[in-house]
Enzyme design. Sequence first.
Site, short mmCIF file in Angstrom:
data_model
loop_
_atom_site.label_atom_id
_atom_site.label_comp_id
_atom_site.label_asym_id
_atom_site.label_seq_id
_atom_site.Cartn_x
_atom_site.Cartn_y
_atom_site.Cartn_z
CD GLN A 127 -0.65 -4.80 0.96
OE1 GLN A 127 -1.48 -4.28 0.96
NE2 GLN A 127 0.23 -4.64 -0.21
N GLY A 128 0.07 -9.55 2.57
CA GLY A 128 0.57 -10.71 1.90
C GLY A 128 0.28 -10.98 0.67
CB SER A 130 5.80 -9.52 -2.23
OG SER A 130 5.73 -8.24 -2.45
CB SER A 162 5.91 -4.74 6.26
OG SER A 162 6.77 -4.64 5.08
CD GLU A 245 -5.51 6.79 1.75
OE1 GLU A 245 -6.73 7.06 1.28
OE2 GLU A 245 -4.95 7.78 2.10
#
Length: 394
Positions: A127-128, A130, A162, A245
């Site tokens: 997930q890009g 930041s 990550s 979630e």
Amino acid sequence: MTTTVDPTLAAELEEYRTLCRSWLTEVRIPDVPLSLTERFRVLREWQGVLFDAGWIGIAWSREAGGQGLSHLHQLVFSEELARARAPQPIGLIGLDVVGPSIDRFGTVRQRTELLPRLLSGEDIWCQGFSEPDAGSDLSSLRTHAEIDGDDFVVSGQKVWTSWAHLASWCAMLVRTNAQAPKSRGISYLLVDMSSPGIVTRPLTQMTGDQEFCEVFLDRVRVPRENLVGELDGGWAIARHTLGTERAAYTLRRRVEYEVALQDAINELSACPTRDADPRRAYRVRSAVGRSHVSLRVLEAQTRKTIGRLAADTGPVPEDSVDKLLLNDIEQQVYGSIADLLGPLRVAPSGRPLGLDAARWAHDHLYSRAASIYGGTSQIQRNIIAERLLGLPRD
Ligand SMILES: Cc1cc2nc3c(=O)[nH]c(=O)nc-3n(C[C@H](O)[C@H](O)[C@H](O)COP(=O)(O)OP(=O)(O)OC[C@H]3O[C@@H](n4cnc5c(N)ncnc54)[C@H](O)[C@@H]3O)c2cc1C
């Protein structure tokens, strides 16, 4: 699970729990190596095993390749995984945050082509969001994309992404309209990580792992069909992604801390010398006692969270209370056990007081990140102050 759900559903969930337990007693549960590369391989294989047996995407729609059950079924399975000392699958970013957003806002092509491979673990997603100057203030992001024919052309930099070096896809936020107010000019793109122009540079964390990366993008071509939702409409999807979630995450982590504390108690109880020195015996009892109390507080707090998950309310400001408590308690549980390791915390080896020093030191160091990822503790306090207590805006 302390349920606040209706009796019929509660009975169904207990039946489901029995099914999970019985499967988990039959399957070979993998040992999770501390080395990140080995861990990644083992957990990816484990995701395949879970997928083949129908335990992945439990709360996802059947159209998206999931099991079509409720979030509470997913929670029951996650709890049973933790109780069986079985690891979570590797693709949690895809499973918990990216996938549900593609399922809800994506095109039929995006859903049918991408989601089955995400569920099985064939494709790992990152997930890009930041960037160097856009973390808590995400809407300041500067990675930008211009339309050129059938493509977006993306340039900029992401950070703390990550698994970026091991992922095949990235769900990325990019600025597509510099003129619009900050959050209105952002789009949500699905970027193939093998595209020319992408360089990932892993960062070493204090655990020694290289789990996240800097990602540099230099004129990366992304097909226009990889836009999710509306052009310039990515902020609403990001908010959905960040909220999705969260309740399930809190509840799952709570059980994981319970299991970690129980493991510590088991290891300490089996150590014949633990009470030999009265000062040490006192430290052991205080560490365990404090963590136990904190976990009971979290358990009480999360009773309402179960109700919210059952009602599928979506994100609410109360989630910030959970997140804040969760941050503190993770650090408290692992910190108090790390205290017992004494100086071995810095060069962990052996089994002081019966504790697996390397594992506890690793988990203690990782727990320092709890008050940062997914929204820092300071930001949670701001939300609580403004939205729950009605204090003036920051
Ligand atoms: C283990 C880990 C994994 C991560 N994985 C990912 C990932 O996969 N993808 C991704 O996109 N991001 C990821 N992140 C990044 C994470 O989301 C950001 O670190 C987080 O949002 C904080 O942003 P920042 O680091 O830029 O800190 P900043 O926003 O610069 O904040 C610095 C400090 O200032 C405080 N602060 C900032 N603004 C305020 C304010 N208004 N009021 C009070 N205090 C404030 C913050 O709370 C913090 O203490 C990860 C982070 C960690 C630690």
